[in-house]
Design a protein around this motif. Structure first.
Motif, mmCIF file in Angstrom:
data_model
loop_
_atom_site.group_PDB
_atom_site.id
_atom_site.type_symbol
_atom_site.label_atom_id
_atom_site.label_comp_id
_atom_site.label_asym_id
_atom_site.label_seq_id
_atom_site.Cartn_x
_atom_site.Cartn_y
_atom_site.Cartn_z
ATOM 1 N N LEU A 158 0.779 -1.305 0.049
ATOM 2 C CA LEU A 158 -0.033 -0.017 -0.058
ATOM 3 C C LEU A 158 0.951 1.410 -0.071
ATOM 4 O O LEU A 158 0.581 2.191 -0.727
ATOM 5 C CB LEU A 158 -1.020 0.134 1.113
ATOM 6 C CG LEU A 158 -2.003 -1.203 1.070
ATOM 7 C CD1 LEU A 158 -2.764 -0.972 2.734
ATOM 8 C CD2 LEU A 158 -2.781 -1.308 0.176
ATOM 9 N N GLU A 159 1.875 1.193 0.874
ATOM 10 C CA GLU A 159 2.817 2.421 0.879
ATOM 11 C C GLU A 159 3.429 2.819 -0.418
ATOM 12 O O GLU A 159 3.756 3.746 -0.638
ATOM 13 C CB GLU A 159 3.798 2.152 2.030
ATOM 14 C CG GLU A 159 3.219 2.354 3.380
ATOM 15 C CD GLU A 159 3.976 2.053 4.619
ATOM 16 O OE1 GLU A 159 5.033 1.638 4.320
ATOM 17 O OE2 GLU A 159 3.715 2.796 5.515
ATOM 18 N N ALA A 160 4.069 1.591 -0.997
ATOM 19 C CA ALA A 160 4.474 1.496 -2.403
ATOM 20 C C ALA A 160 3.798 1.984 -3.404
ATOM 21 O O ALA A 160 4.015 2.923 -4.142
ATOM 22 C CB ALA A 160 4.854 0.043 -2.864
ATOM 23 N N ARG A 208 1.979 7.008 -6.855
ATOM 24 C CA ARG A 208 0.767 7.860 -7.187
ATOM 25 C C ARG A 208 1.050 9.188 -6.826
ATOM 26 O O ARG A 208 0.606 9.977 -7.741
ATOM 27 C CB ARG A 208 -0.562 7.353 -6.483
ATOM 28 C CG ARG A 208 -1.008 5.840 -6.611
ATOM 29 C CD ARG A 208 -1.190 5.617 -8.163
ATOM 30 N NE ARG A 208 -1.756 4.042 -8.171
ATOM 31 C CZ ARG A 208 -1.937 3.443 -9.168
ATOM 32 N NH1 ARG A 208 -2.170 4.270 -10.307
ATOM 33 N NH2 ARG A 208 -2.380 2.236 -9.231
ATOM 34 N N ALA A 209 1.913 9.558 -5.699
ATOM 35 C CA ALA A 209 2.315 10.586 -5.371
ATOM 36 C C ALA A 209 3.280 11.230 -6.194
ATOM 37 O O ALA A 209 3.367 12.500 -6.761
ATOM 38 C CB ALA A 209 2.990 10.620 -4.105
ATOM 39 N N ARG A 266 -1.037 -1.291 -6.862
ATOM 40 C CA ARG A 266 -0.134 -1.785 -7.585
ATOM 41 C C ARG A 266 0.692 -2.920 -7.099
ATOM 42 O O ARG A 266 0.942 -2.668 -5.800
ATOM 43 C CB ARG A 266 0.747 -0.996 -8.193
ATOM 44 C CG ARG A 266 0.272 0.213 -9.068
ATOM 45 C CD ARG A 266 1.292 1.395 -9.298
ATOM 46 N NE ARG A 266 2.652 1.035 -9.525
ATOM 47 C CZ ARG A 266 3.235 0.856 -10.549
ATOM 48 N NH1 ARG A 266 2.338 1.072 -11.779
ATOM 49 N NH2 ARG A 266 4.322 0.594 -10.783
ATOM 50 N N GLY A 267 1.114 -3.962 -7.517
ATOM 51 C CA GLY A 267 2.194 -4.789 -7.116
ATOM 52 C C GLY A 267 1.484 -5.979 -6.103
ATOM 53 O O GLY A 267 2.102 -6.727 -5.675
ATOM 54 N N ILE A 268 0.196 -6.094 -6.207
ATOM 55 C CA ILE A 268 -0.575 -7.279 -5.444
ATOM 56 C C ILE A 268 -0.395 -8.569 -6.122
ATOM 57 O O ILE A 268 -0.609 -9.657 -5.475
ATOM 58 C CB ILE A 268 -2.019 -6.890 -5.353
ATOM 59 C CG1 ILE A 268 -2.886 -6.823 -6.788
ATOM 60 C CG2 ILE A 268 -2.467 -5.677 -4.693
ATOM 61 C CD1 ILE A 268 -4.337 -6.847 -6.580
ATOM 62 N N GLY A 269 0.222 -8.583 -7.461
ATOM 63 C CA GLY A 269 0.381 -9.936 -8.060
ATOM 64 C C GLY A 269 1.536 -10.689 -7.437
ATOM 65 O O GLY A 269 1.605 -11.829 -7.508
ATOM 66 N N VAL A 312 11.693 6.189 3.740
ATOM 67 C CA VAL A 312 12.740 6.299 2.446
ATOM 68 C C VAL A 312 12.158 4.774 1.725
ATOM 69 O O VAL A 312 12.244 3.976 2.266
ATOM 70 C CB VAL A 312 14.246 5.951 2.848
ATOM 71 C CG1 VAL A 312 14.874 5.717 1.736
ATOM 72 C CG2 VAL A 312 14.558 7.423 3.585
ATOM 73 N N LEU A 313 11.922 5.094 0.433
ATOM 74 C CA LEU A 313 11.692 3.699 -0.488
ATOM 75 C C LEU A 313 12.918 3.473 -1.316
ATOM 76 O O LEU A 313 13.215 4.403 -1.928
ATOM 77 C CB LEU A 313 10.310 4.274 -1.328
ATOM 78 C CG LEU A 313 8.997 4.265 -0.345
ATOM 79 C CD1 LEU A 313 8.160 4.923 -1.412
ATOM 80 C CD2 LEU A 313 8.618 2.829 -0.066
#
Length: 324
Positions: A157-159, A164-165, A237-240, A310-311
């Protein structure tokens, strides 16, 4: 018959993102009921099946019609960037009984016969008790179905929000809404959700909450009425890769980087924080931090600060090394 959310000048300045643990709880409960929602979650379903059998989820399922209204008070829009499950449940328990009864009646009416079941009649007869009981059931479902997996769910969720931001900063609302969900379109200051319902709402200067979810896929949820802030819950995104066990792509990569660094690099299909990676790989926070520093210094990762986090994300070179 679409759903229209109309923006004024103030609304354009008050769009924000939010994460709600309770949204994931109600989404997980719905996924247990509807096979079409389960495609990305089969490993989770297998792991949670014993715990799910210990829960009587019938009262919640009665309020989750295939098409129609789910009570807004049962999963309110997040009122901060990241709420806690305790905050979410406190808001449910504080719901005015009169408000709850109207919300419950509307949801039960969308499932033929639901209002005449023993659970349905009990909810309508005593909405204050129903609110407490539903909150207690959601709390048990949290501990059984979501809490053990929350670090990895939260990381996805954070990614998504980070992506999106960045999209919003680069391309504005037009770019943000362009690929949020195929059912959404943006034109002339109006966000339209194309689905079989009729609902128009002027956001009234309160703006819009955008809430990613791993369990809402393949749908998108909206339609909140005042006093709730307008909200769109969309698939993250990325739930796969959410339930995949991280592993290095090749023996050669392991020999080059070492097993842990290879696994971290290979598992970064979406940006993630140090904490999320530590949970994902079962490593100490200090070890992950050290590995990330080495990978970044080697030009295989980039880091970017979003708020207090930090990502880390792969560079094109890092992606090339992990691609067969």
């Amino acid at each position: 018959m679409p759903l229209h959310m109309r923006f004024g000048p103030d609304d354009l300045l008050r769009c924000r993102f939010g994460i709600s643990p309770l949204w994931e709880v109600t989404g997980a409960v719905r996924a247990l009921k509807e096979p079409r929602l389960q495609a990305y979650h089969l490993p989770w379903l297998r792991q949670t099946q014993p715990a799910a059998r210990e829960l009587d989820l019938t009262p919640l399922w009665l309020l989750m019609p295939r098409r129609g209204h789910t009570p807004d008070f049962l999963s309110p829009p997040p009122d901060s960037p990241l709420t806690s499950i305790e905050q979410d449940l406190a808001r449910v328990r504080a719901t005015d009984p009169g408000t709850a009864r109207g919300d419950l009646a509307r949801a039960l009416a969308d499932t033929p016969g639901a209002a005449d079941t023993p659970s349905g009649r009990a909810m309508l007869a005593d909405p204050a008790r129903a609110t407490r009981d539903l909150a207690d059931l959601c709390e048990r479902a949290w501990h059984a179905l979501v809490a053990p997996y929350w670090p990895r769910v939260r990381a996805v969720l954070e990614a998504d929000i980070a992506f999106r931001a960045r999209r919003l900063a680069d391309d504005g609302l037009t770019g943000l809404f362009a690929d949020l969900h195929p059912s959404l379109s943006w034109a002339n200051g109006t966000l339209t959700l194309h689905r079989p319902t009729q609902h128009d709402r002027d956001l009234g200067g309160d703006g819009l909450v955008l809430a990613p979810s791993v369990f809402v896929w393949p749908d998108v949820a909206s339609g909140f009425d005042p006093p709730w802030q307008g909200t769109v819950v969309y698939p993250a995104r990325g739930i796969g890769g959410l339930w995949q066990t991280p592993h290095a792509d090749s023996d050669a990569l392991v020999r080059l980087l070492g097993a842990n660094r290879a696994a971290i690099l290979s598992g970064l299909g979406e940006p993630a924080t140090t904490t999320a990676l530590a949970h994902r790989h079962g490593l100490a926070l200090s070890s992950v931090s050290s590995h990330l520093s080495v990978l970044r210094d080697a030009g295989l990762l980039t880091s970017r600060r979003y708020g207090h986090q930090v990502l880390y994300a792969r560079t094109p070179l890092g992606t090339a090394l992990t691609t067969d």
